[in-house]
Enzyme design. Structure first.
Site, PDB file in Angstrom:
ATOM      1  N   GLY A   1       1.205 -10.199  10.389  1.00 18.23           N
ATOM      2  CA  GLY A   1       0.669  -9.014  11.047  1.00 18.23           C
ATOM      3  C   GLY A   1       1.505  -7.766  10.860  1.00 18.23           C
TER       4      GLY A   1
ATOM      5  N   ASN B   1       0.900  -5.465   8.681  1.00 16.91           N
ATOM      6  CA  ASN B   1      -0.052  -4.355   8.535  1.00 16.91           C
ATOM      7  C   ASN B   1      -0.635  -3.957   9.887  1.00 16.91           C
ATOM      8  OD1 ASN B   1      -0.566  -3.423   5.630  1.00 16.91           O
ATOM      9  ND2 ASN B   1      -0.408  -5.651   5.429  1.00 16.91           N
TER      10      ASN B   1
ATOM     11  N   MET C   1      -6.937 -14.581   6.077  1.00 21.24           N
ATOM     12  CA  MET C   1      -7.005 -15.451   4.899  1.00 21.24           C
ATOM     13  C   MET C   1      -8.247 -16.349   4.919  1.00 21.24           C
ATOM     14  SD  MET C   1      -4.521 -14.374   3.225  1.00 21.24           S
ATOM     15  CE  MET C   1      -4.238 -15.572   1.926  1.00 21.24           C
TER      16      MET C   1
ATOM     17  N   LEU D   1     -15.200 -14.487   3.669  1.00 25.07           N
ATOM     18  CA  LEU D   1     -16.298 -14.275   4.609  1.00 25.07           C
ATOM     19  C   LEU D   1     -17.628 -14.579   3.923  1.00 25.07           C
ATOM     20  CD1 LEU D   1     -15.135 -10.856   6.105  1.00 25.07           C
ATOM     21  CD2 LEU D   1     -14.672 -13.146   6.975  1.00 25.07           C
TER      22      LEU D   1
ATOM     23  N   ASN E   1     -10.459  -3.966   3.684  1.00 26.00           N
ATOM     24  CA  ASN E   1      -9.428  -4.970   3.422  1.00 26.00           C
ATOM     25  C   ASN E   1      -8.291  -4.316   2.651  1.00 26.00           C
ATOM     26  OD1 ASN E   1      -8.309  -7.634   3.207  1.00 26.00           O
ATOM     27  ND2 ASN E   1      -9.034  -7.736   1.097  1.00 26.00           N
TER      28      ASN E   1
ATOM     29  N   HIS F   1      -5.455  -5.378  -0.289  1.00 23.83           N
ATOM     30  CA  HIS F   1      -5.177  -6.438  -1.257  1.00 23.83           C
ATOM     31  C   HIS F   1      -3.913  -6.070  -2.040  1.00 23.83           C
ATOM     32  CE1 HIS F   1      -6.016  -9.722  -3.990  1.00 23.83           C
ATOM     33  NE2 HIS F   1      -5.703  -8.906  -4.985  1.00 23.83           N
TER      34      HIS F   1
ATOM     35  N   SER G   1      -4.099  -2.098  -2.801  1.00 28.30           N
ATOM     36  CA  SER G   1      -5.362  -1.355  -2.741  1.00 28.30           C
ATOM     37  C   SER G   1      -6.044  -1.578  -1.400  1.00 28.30           C
ATOM     38  CB  SER G   1      -6.331  -1.871  -3.821  1.00 28.30           C
ATOM     39  OG  SER G   1      -5.746  -1.897  -5.098  1.00 28.30           O
TER      40      SER G   1
ATOM     41  N   THR H   1     -17.255  -5.968   0.063  1.00 32.72           N
ATOM     42  CA  THR H   1     -18.624  -6.272  -0.348  1.00 32.72           C
ATOM     43  C   THR H   1     -18.662  -7.782  -0.615  1.00 32.72           C
ATOM     44  OG1 THR H   1     -18.062  -5.730  -2.629  1.00 32.72           O
ATOM     45  CG2 THR H   1     -19.074  -3.976  -1.330  1.00 32.72           C
TER      46      THR H   1
ATOM     47  N   GLU I   1     -18.791  -9.741  -3.095  1.00 33.21           N
ATOM     48  CA  GLU I   1     -17.943 -10.312  -4.136  1.00 33.21           C
ATOM     49  C   GLU I   1     -16.477 -10.125  -3.723  1.00 33.21           C
ATOM     50  OE1 GLU I   1     -19.629  -7.234  -4.835  1.00 33.21           O
ATOM     51  OE2 GLU I   1     -21.484  -8.390  -4.768  1.00 33.21           O
TER      52      GLU I   1
ATOM     53  N   ASP J   1     -12.723  -9.310  -3.226  1.00 30.60           N
ATOM     54  CA  ASP J   1     -11.779  -8.332  -3.790  1.00 30.60           C
ATOM     55  C   ASP J   1     -12.437  -7.384  -4.804  1.00 30.60           C
ATOM     56  OD1 ASP J   1      -9.792  -9.551  -2.282  1.00 30.60           O
ATOM     57  OD2 ASP J   1      -9.112 -10.829  -3.931  1.00 30.60           O
TER      58      ASP J   1
ATOM     59  N   GLN K   1       4.477  -0.348   0.865  1.00 31.38           N
ATOM     60  CA  GLN K   1       3.421   0.606   0.502  1.00 31.38           C
ATOM     61  C   GLN K   1       2.129   0.334   1.266  1.00 31.38           C
ATOM     62  OE1 GLN K   1       4.282   3.268  -1.238  1.00 31.38           O
ATOM     63  NE2 GLN K   1       6.295   2.289  -1.137  1.00 31.38           N
ATOM     64  N   GLU K   2       1.844  -0.945   1.501  1.00 27.38           N
ATOM     65  CA  GLU K   2       0.655  -1.288   2.298  1.00 27.38           C
ATOM     66  C   GLU K   2       0.726  -0.593   3.649  1.00 27.38           C
ATOM     67  OE1 GLU K   2       0.187  -5.523   2.630  1.00 27.38           O
ATOM     68  OE2 GLU K   2       0.020  -5.796   0.478  1.00 27.38           O
TER      69      GLU K   2
HETATM   70  C1  GRF Z   1      -0.681  -8.461   2.867  1.00 30.61           C
HETATM   71  O1  GRF Z   1       0.227  -8.546   1.814  1.00 30.61           O
HETATM   72  C2  GRF Z   1      -2.044  -8.099   2.362  1.00 30.61           C
HETATM   73  O2  GRF Z   1      -2.022  -7.438   1.150  1.00 30.61           O
HETATM   74  C3  GRF Z   1      -2.712  -9.428   2.188  1.00 30.61           C
HETATM   75  O3  GRF Z   1      -2.175 -10.248   3.185  1.00 30.61           O
HETATM   76  C4  GRF Z   1      -0.878  -9.794   3.546  1.00 30.61           C
HETATM   77  C5  GRF Z   1      -0.829  -9.691   5.026  1.00 30.61           C
HETATM   78  O4  GRF Z   1       0.456  -9.430   5.505  1.00 30.61           O
HETATM   79  N1  GRF Z   1      -4.142  -9.274   2.268  1.00 30.61           N
HETATM   80  P1  GRF Z   1       0.669  -9.115   7.040  1.00 30.61           P
HETATM   81  O5  GRF Z   1       0.123 -10.302   7.831  1.00 30.61           O
HETATM   82  O6  GRF Z   1      -0.020  -7.846   7.374  1.00 30.61           O
HETATM   83  O7  GRF Z   1       2.163  -9.025   7.192  1.00 30.61           O
END
Ligand code: GRF
Length: 214
Positions: free
Chosen positions: A8, A10, A86, A89, A103, A105, A132, A137, A139, A141, A169-170
């Site tokens: 978590g 992000n 993870m 859907l 999302n 990725h 990114s 959608t 399909e 990613d 960066q995320e």
């Molecule tokens: C991230 O690296 C994201 O790109 C991927 O899952 C990871 C989640 O990390 N979809 P966190 O749980 O937010 O630390």
């Protein structure tokens, strides 16, 4: 509404942005498919309601997704943010929230869809990597990309260092994309991402050096 499965970080970036006043939104609930997800504690600490809907409690993907939709709909969120959720859907679920589902990725989509992106980038000898944010959608990613952050891959890079650097960066670009959505500037129309009333021909790209766009 934020959906998680793990650390978590992000989610934390979104909570921090809200707390600092840089993201005009509130998170109505955090849902995890794993009861042990550390991100749940982050939500609790921030006073955000949580729910665990464990995929192991359901016989089929459709049954799981129906339960998920019920909990999501009880909140009536403007936007559903997948933050390390993870689970693939079902099409029905994606269509239900189409245009309200995003999302993040860990690759420069459309390259390196799927899992183990950092390892695959290293094995492919790439000099550039990143992450990114995209509309979801059916399909996996493959939905329209909104914003990407690029980083150089350094010669002594390991999978772990790369993963860490990409995640930094995320944490910059996910709050940015959610802010655009919350401000009414970002939408999905005709299966394309629109920002400030213009279709994005290509994603907004940021680098480690560049200040974030407003
Ligand atoms: C991230 O690296 C994201 O790109 C991927 O899952 C990871 C989640 O990390 N979809 P966190 O749980 O937010 O630390």
């Amino acid at each position: 509404m934020v959906l998680i499965s793990g650390h978590g970080t992000n989610l934390q970036a979104l909570l921090d942005a809200i707390e600092k006043g840089g993201l005009p939104a509130d998170i109505c609930r955090v849902i995890s498919n794993r009861p042990e997800a550390a991100g749940l504690q982050r939500a609790i600490k921030a006073g955000v309601p949580t729910a665990v809907i464990a995929h192991t409690d359901f016989p089929t993907r459709d049954a799981y997704d129906a339960a998920l939709a019920k909990t999501v709909d009880a909140c009536g969120p403007d936007l559903v943010v997948l933050a390390g959720f993870m689970r693939i859907l079902s099409n029905a679920l994606v269509e239900r929230y189409l245009g309200r589902l995003i999302n993040i990725h860990p690759s420069l989509l459309p390259e390196f869809r799927g899992l183990h992106t950092h390892r695959r980038v290293l094995n492919a000898g790439r000099h550039e990597h990143g992450c990114s944010v995209h509309f979801v959608t059916p399909e996996v990613d493959s939905g329209p990309v909104i914003v990407q952050a690029c980083i150089p891959v350094t010669p002594d890079e390991s999978e772990e260092t790369l993963a860490w650097r990409v995640q930094q960066q995320e944490h910059r670009i996910y709050p940015l994309a959610v802010r655009w959505y919350a401000q009414g500037r970002l939408r999905l129309r005709n299966r394309r991402a629109w920002l400030d009333a213009r279709p994005l021909d290509s994603p907004v790209v940021v680098t480690t050096e560049s200040p974030l766009p407003l």
